[in-house]
Motif scaffolding. Structure first.
Motif, PDB file in Angstrom:
ATOM      1  N   GLU A 291      18.214   3.087  -1.539  1.00  0.00           N
ATOM      2  CA  GLU A 291      18.145   2.435  -0.215  1.00  0.00           C
ATOM      3  C   GLU A 291      16.807   2.551   0.523  1.00  0.00           C
ATOM      4  O   GLU A 291      16.452   1.721   1.390  1.00  0.00           O
ATOM      5  N   LEU A 292      15.941   3.623   0.376  1.00  0.00           N
ATOM      6  CA  LEU A 292      14.802   3.457   1.242  1.00  0.00           C
ATOM      7  C   LEU A 292      13.925   2.630   0.763  1.00  0.00           C
ATOM      8  O   LEU A 292      13.077   1.854   1.506  1.00  0.00           O
ATOM      9  N   PHE A 293      13.798   2.354  -0.768  1.00  0.00           N
ATOM     10  CA  PHE A 293      12.969   1.344  -1.220  1.00  0.00           C
ATOM     11  C   PHE A 293      13.471  -0.109  -0.668  1.00  0.00           C
ATOM     12  O   PHE A 293      12.659  -1.124  -0.226  1.00  0.00           O
ATOM     13  N   ARG A 294      14.731  -0.513  -0.596  1.00  0.00           N
ATOM     14  CA  ARG A 294      15.346  -1.806  -0.302  1.00  0.00           C
ATOM     15  C   ARG A 294      15.014  -1.857   0.905  1.00  0.00           C
ATOM     16  O   ARG A 294      14.503  -2.958   1.458  1.00  0.00           O
ATOM     17  N   LYS A 295      15.030  -0.975   2.085  1.00  0.00           N
ATOM     18  CA  LYS A 295      14.728  -1.081   3.419  1.00  0.00           C
ATOM     19  C   LYS A 295      13.201  -1.298   3.322  1.00  0.00           C
ATOM     20  O   LYS A 295      12.686  -2.547   4.230  1.00  0.00           O
ATOM     21  N   SER A 296      12.543  -0.647   2.859  1.00  0.00           N
ATOM     22  CA  SER A 296      10.956  -1.041   2.782  1.00  0.00           C
ATOM     23  C   SER A 296      10.553  -2.446   2.390  1.00  0.00           C
ATOM     24  O   SER A 296       9.794  -3.121   2.998  1.00  0.00           O
ATOM     25  N   ILE A 297      11.252  -2.882   1.232  1.00  0.00           N
ATOM     26  CA  ILE A 297      10.970  -4.113   0.825  1.00  0.00           C
ATOM     27  C   ILE A 297      11.537  -5.411   2.052  1.00  0.00           C
ATOM     28  O   ILE A 297      10.877  -6.302   2.051  1.00  0.00           O
ATOM     29  N   GLU A 298      12.756  -5.072   2.273  1.00  0.00           N
ATOM     30  CA  GLU A 298      13.262  -5.919   3.394  1.00  0.00           C
ATOM     31  C   GLU A 298      12.358  -6.031   4.556  1.00  0.00           C
ATOM     32  O   GLU A 298      12.022  -7.253   5.108  1.00  0.00           O
ATOM     33  N   GLY A 299      11.701  -4.868   5.124  1.00  0.00           N
ATOM     34  CA  GLY A 299      10.603  -4.904   6.155  1.00  0.00           C
ATOM     35  C   GLY A 299       9.448  -5.860   5.681  1.00  0.00           C
ATOM     36  O   GLY A 299       8.916  -6.364   6.500  1.00  0.00           O
ATOM     37  N   GLY A 300       9.209  -5.620   4.175  1.00  0.00           N
ATOM     38  CA  GLY A 300       7.820  -6.315   3.863  1.00  0.00           C
ATOM     39  C   GLY A 300       8.337  -7.960   3.777  1.00  0.00           C
ATOM     40  O   GLY A 300       7.517  -8.845   4.310  1.00  0.00           O
ATOM     41  N   ILE A 301       9.350  -8.410   3.561  1.00  0.00           N
ATOM     42  CA  ILE A 301       9.734  -9.653   3.802  1.00  0.00           C
ATOM     43  C   ILE A 301       9.971  -9.997   5.100  1.00  0.00           C
ATOM     44  O   ILE A 301       9.132 -11.100   5.429  1.00  0.00           O
ATOM     45  N   GLN A 302      10.444  -9.329   5.937  1.00  0.00           N
ATOM     46  CA  GLN A 302      10.603  -9.587   7.460  1.00  0.00           C
ATOM     47  C   GLN A 302       8.966  -9.936   8.036  1.00  0.00           C
ATOM     48  O   GLN A 302       8.941 -11.017   8.884  1.00  0.00           O
TER      49      GLN A 302
ATOM     50  N   ALA B 106       0.759  -1.006  -0.082  1.00  0.00           N
ATOM     51  CA  ALA B 106      -0.007   0.130  -0.056  1.00  0.00           C
ATOM     52  C   ALA B 106       0.796   1.240   0.092  1.00  0.00           C
ATOM     53  O   ALA B 106       0.530   2.224  -0.680  1.00  0.00           O
ATOM     54  N   SER B 107       2.003   1.179   0.782  1.00  0.00           N
ATOM     55  CA  SER B 107       2.874   2.438   0.764  1.00  0.00           C
ATOM     56  C   SER B 107       3.643   2.437  -0.750  1.00  0.00           C
ATOM     57  O   SER B 107       3.300   3.688  -1.111  1.00  0.00           O
ATOM     58  N   PHE B 108       4.019   1.640  -1.391  1.00  0.00           N
ATOM     59  CA  PHE B 108       4.337   1.779  -2.520  1.00  0.00           C
ATOM     60  C   PHE B 108       3.396   2.275  -3.751  1.00  0.00           C
ATOM     61  O   PHE B 108       3.713   3.107  -4.459  1.00  0.00           O
ATOM     62  N   LEU B 109       2.130   1.582  -3.370  1.00  0.00           N
ATOM     63  CA  LEU B 109       1.067   2.288  -4.302  1.00  0.00           C
ATOM     64  C   LEU B 109       0.912   3.567  -4.160  1.00  0.00           C
ATOM     65  O   LEU B 109       0.645   4.079  -5.269  1.00  0.00           O
ATOM     66  N   ALA B 110       0.986   4.068  -3.079  1.00  0.00           N
ATOM     67  CA  ALA B 110       0.504   5.572  -2.648  1.00  0.00           C
ATOM     68  C   ALA B 110       1.621   6.243  -3.157  1.00  0.00           C
ATOM     69  O   ALA B 110       1.575   7.502  -3.707  1.00  0.00           O
ATOM     70  N   TYR B 111       2.826   5.699  -3.072  1.00  0.00           N
ATOM     71  CA  TYR B 111       3.960   6.736  -3.526  1.00  0.00           C
ATOM     72  C   TYR B 111       3.868   6.663  -5.262  1.00  0.00           C
ATOM     73  O   TYR B 111       4.157   7.727  -5.640  1.00  0.00           O
ATOM     74  N   PHE B 112       3.935   5.470  -5.754  1.00  0.00           N
ATOM     75  CA  PHE B 112       3.729   5.722  -7.322  1.00  0.00           C
ATOM     76  C   PHE B 112       2.613   6.316  -7.655  1.00  0.00           C
ATOM     77  O   PHE B 112       2.599   7.284  -8.658  1.00  0.00           O
ATOM     78  N   GLN B 113       1.463   6.251  -7.142  1.00  0.00           N
ATOM     79  CA  GLN B 113       0.169   7.045  -7.485  1.00  0.00           C
ATOM     80  C   GLN B 113       0.502   8.525  -7.192  1.00  0.00           C
ATOM     81  O   GLN B 113      -0.012   9.365  -8.011  1.00  0.00           O
ATOM     82  N   GLY B 114       1.270   9.022  -6.202  1.00  0.00           N
ATOM     83  CA  GLY B 114       1.620  10.173  -5.938  1.00  0.00           C
ATOM     84  C   GLY B 114       2.420  10.900  -6.991  1.00  0.00           C
ATOM     85  O   GLY B 114       2.344  12.023  -7.370  1.00  0.00           O
ATOM     86  N   VAL B 115       3.270   9.883  -7.683  1.00  0.00           N
ATOM     87  CA  VAL B 115       4.215  10.624  -8.657  1.00  0.00           C
ATOM     88  C   VAL B 115       3.165  10.857 -10.060  1.00  0.00           C
ATOM     89  O   VAL B 115       3.486  11.905 -10.462  1.00  0.00           O
ATOM     90  N   ILE B 116       2.160   9.964 -10.231  1.00  0.00           N
ATOM     91  CA  ILE B 116       1.248  10.332 -11.378  1.00  0.00           C
ATOM     92  C   ILE B 116       0.513  11.388 -10.943  1.00  0.00           C
ATOM     93  O   ILE B 116       0.179  12.363 -11.861  1.00  0.00           O
ATOM     94  N   GLU B 117      -0.114  11.599  -9.749  1.00  0.00           N
ATOM     95  CA  GLU B 117      -1.070  12.698  -9.543  1.00  0.00           C
ATOM     96  C   GLU B 117      -0.467  13.825  -8.991  1.00  0.00           C
ATOM     97  O   GLU B 117      -1.162  15.047  -9.052  1.00  0.00           O
ATOM     98  N   GLY B 118       0.845  13.926  -8.731  1.00  0.00           N
ATOM     99  CA  GLY B 118       1.560  15.203  -8.190  1.00  0.00           C
ATOM    100  C   GLY B 118       1.304  15.271  -6.836  1.00  0.00           C
ATOM    101  O   GLY B 118       1.138  16.463  -6.552  1.00  0.00           O
ATOM    102  N   SER B 119       1.197  14.311  -6.010  1.00  0.00           N
ATOM    103  CA  SER B 119       0.700  14.764  -4.469  1.00  0.00           C
ATOM    104  C   SER B 119       2.103  15.020  -3.852  1.00  0.00           C
ATOM    105  O   SER B 119       3.225  15.028  -4.386  1.00  0.00           O
TER     106      SER B 119
END
Length: 193
Positions: free
Chosen positions: A133-144, A82-95
């Motif tokens: 690095e921010l993305f990597r940490k988030s992905i690692e958190g999701g795996i953990q 959901a965090s990544f979805l919000a981030y990429f949707q924000g790129v599209i919408e300009g949030s």
């Protein structure tokens, strides 16, 4: 006796950042800057140096603001996806106070200046590395947490997501039709499966 400054440097720098973001480095004149910053030329030069030095200071400030925004966005949801979805949707919408027509000041600099200005190549490479690095940490958190599959390679996926974010930012500056980008954020998340 030295005269005290009659303006707030942070406010002036924010105004300069906005001009560079809207117009790009080359198209921005000293007159554009002093008008928006509401300072005289001598004050600009005395405080920030020339146009290049001012741009470097503004870009570095933008990097910190942008990465803080991304970090907060990635932590804002209980789910990594959901965090990544919000981030990429924000790129599209300009949030986040950005305007997709302006793109990202760092990405714009990658295209406009980094190929022939080493200092800007370094700043944008550092931005890209820190975003990854921010993305990597988030992905690692999701795996953990068990949300993301164990077989994902966090470093590789983070690098792909970074390059995807850069490409998407450039695409949004071209003002694509909504149908071209409406499902892109969800499609990007398939990389996390």
């Amino acid at each position: 006796m030295v005269r005290p400054k009659e303006f707030d440097e942070r406010v002036a720098l924010t105004a300069a950042m906005q001009v560079f973001w809207e117009k790009g480095y080359e198209a921005t004149s000293i007159g554009d800057l002093t008008e928006r910053m509401q300072i005289a030329r001598p004050s600009l030069y005395a405080t920030f140096g020339g146009k290049k030095e001012l741009f470097e200071t503004a870009l570095r400030a933008y990097v910190e603001l942008s990465l803080t925004y991304v970090e907060n966005k990635l932590r804002s949801m209980p789910s990594v996806k959901a965090s990544f979805l919000a981030y990429f949707q924000g790129v599209i919408e300009g949030s986040g106070g950005s305007n997709p027509d302006f793109g990202c000041l760092c990405v714009n600099t990658m295209v406009e200046l980094a190929p022939h200005e080493p200092v800007f190549a370094q700043i944008t490479e550092e931005f890209e590395a820190r975003l990854t690095e921010l993305f990597r940490k988030s992905i690692e958190g999701g795996i953990q947490s068990g949300e993301l599959p164990d077989q994902l390679n966090p470093s590789s996926i983070a690098r792909v997501l970074t390059l995807t974010a850069i490409g998407l930012t450039v695409t949004m500056k071209m003002k694509p039709s909504p149908s071209r980008v409406e499902h892109v954020a969800a499609e990007i998340l398939t990389l996390l499966e």
